[in-house]
Design a protein around this motif. Sequence first.
Motif, PDB file in Angstrom:
ATOM      1  N   ARG A  99       1.213 -21.326   8.144  1.00 34.29           N
ATOM      2  CA  ARG A  99       2.449 -21.104   7.386  1.00 34.29           C
ATOM      3  C   ARG A  99       2.162 -20.312   6.113  1.00 34.29           C
ATOM      4  N   SER A 125      -5.102 -13.575   4.312  1.00 36.34           N
ATOM      5  CA  SER A 125      -4.981 -15.006   4.013  1.00 36.34           C
ATOM      6  C   SER A 125      -5.409 -15.846   5.201  1.00 36.34           C
ATOM      7  N   THR A 170       7.408 -18.808  14.104  1.00 31.51           N
ATOM      8  CA  THR A 170       7.484 -17.350  14.064  1.00 31.51           C
ATOM      9  C   THR A 170       6.587 -16.729  15.121  1.00 31.51           C
ATOM     10  N   GLY A 176       2.068 -16.682   6.407  1.00 32.67           N
ATOM     11  CA  GLY A 176       3.266 -16.041   6.918  1.00 32.67           C
ATOM     12  C   GLY A 176       3.355 -16.041   8.431  1.00 32.67           C
ATOM     13  N   PRO A 200       6.332 -10.645   8.288  1.00 29.65           N
ATOM     14  CA  PRO A 200       5.602 -10.587   7.010  1.00 29.65           C
ATOM     15  C   PRO A 200       4.392 -11.513   7.019  1.00 29.65           C
ATOM     16  N   MET A 201       3.282 -11.027   7.547  1.00 29.54           N
ATOM     17  CA  MET A 201       2.095 -11.873   7.644  1.00 29.54           C
ATOM     18  C   MET A 201       0.983 -11.328   6.761  1.00 29.54           C
ATOM     19  N   SER A 202       0.027 -12.189   6.477  1.00 24.84           N
ATOM     20  CA  SER A 202      -1.143 -11.794   5.707  1.00 24.84           C
ATOM     21  C   SER A 202      -2.386 -12.224   6.471  1.00 24.84           C
TER      22      SER A 202
END
Length: 339
Positions: free
Chosen positions: A53, A12, A61, A56, A7-9
């Motif tokens: 962070r 952002s 990760t 995401g 779940p990354m953006s």
Amino acid sequence: MTADTVPMSTKSLFGNTTRTTLRPRYEGSNICTWIGFKHVNYLVEEAVLEHFRGAGLPARTLFEELGLGLDIVDLDTRILHALHMDDLVDAEVVPATKEGDPVLVFKVTLSLERDGQPVKAVASKVKVSLRPADYLRSAAEPPAELAPFAVARLGAHLPDRQAVPVAAPADNTALSHGRGTTAADPVLEQLTEGENAFGWKWRIPYPYCHFTERLQMSGYLRQMEEVVDLFLADRGISIKQLLDDRKWIPVVPHSRIQILDEALMEEDLYTVYTVEGVFKDFTYTSRMDCYVVRDGRLVQTATGRITHGYALIESRRDWRLVNFDDRVVRALNGEPTAG
């Protein structure tokens, strides 16, 4: 979890400004309550990690799920105001990656409050590469948005540099424990010949590395701090000597380190510290170059520059910048001193 489900953006990561509050580590306060340049840079690093962070994509990760090591490969920091123990620092990270950039770029500002007023204390430019993990089983291909910043080795985005043959075989049979050695060494002699320079051979220990194999940016920061300490002692103006003689401490308004290639755990690192210039008896600039020997050739793994001045400790709280005297200038220039 896979590359498709993390779940990354990226919006952002590439577009949003991150703000967070940090405090310098207690370890970084070595003289009175002032924080040294290394730990100032640690705050910059932590601010960038917090930005990932928030998108995401924490470093854990990236590595565990996507097989990508997050490596800071260029750290250029100007210190405008001193940080102290227990300061509450406001960190702002602004993405600055442009189309076609081979690295992720961020501008970091550290601010704090002095006498009830906000003060910009630190300005830094940070570049990040994503290094696929090849020590362990390879992961899936990185997401398309991150693929342009994934490199087969650190420094791969830079122009190729010609490896230089070593004049004499390096003796790697004896380990360089502790602070390493500045004794006669054919590689150090080759690297420092004809220069106002100091050389140091040192075995890379695992606490300076990350992702199982390679020296990380914070390790190079520690290396820069250490080689300055050894250089000053070698020139007869050690940190303690000038503290005891006149209550002088070195201060750093600017530092930069670039990773050019990979240096691996337990390799011998050859670090050369070269004084480039003394300016108006007030500051001096030096260059740090780091090398390893592979297949009989010198491979440069990092380069950096640092600017120093000296400050007189006036009280447990205050200091002021001072001009160098003849003893210090002659020592920095590699000239004989009267002691």
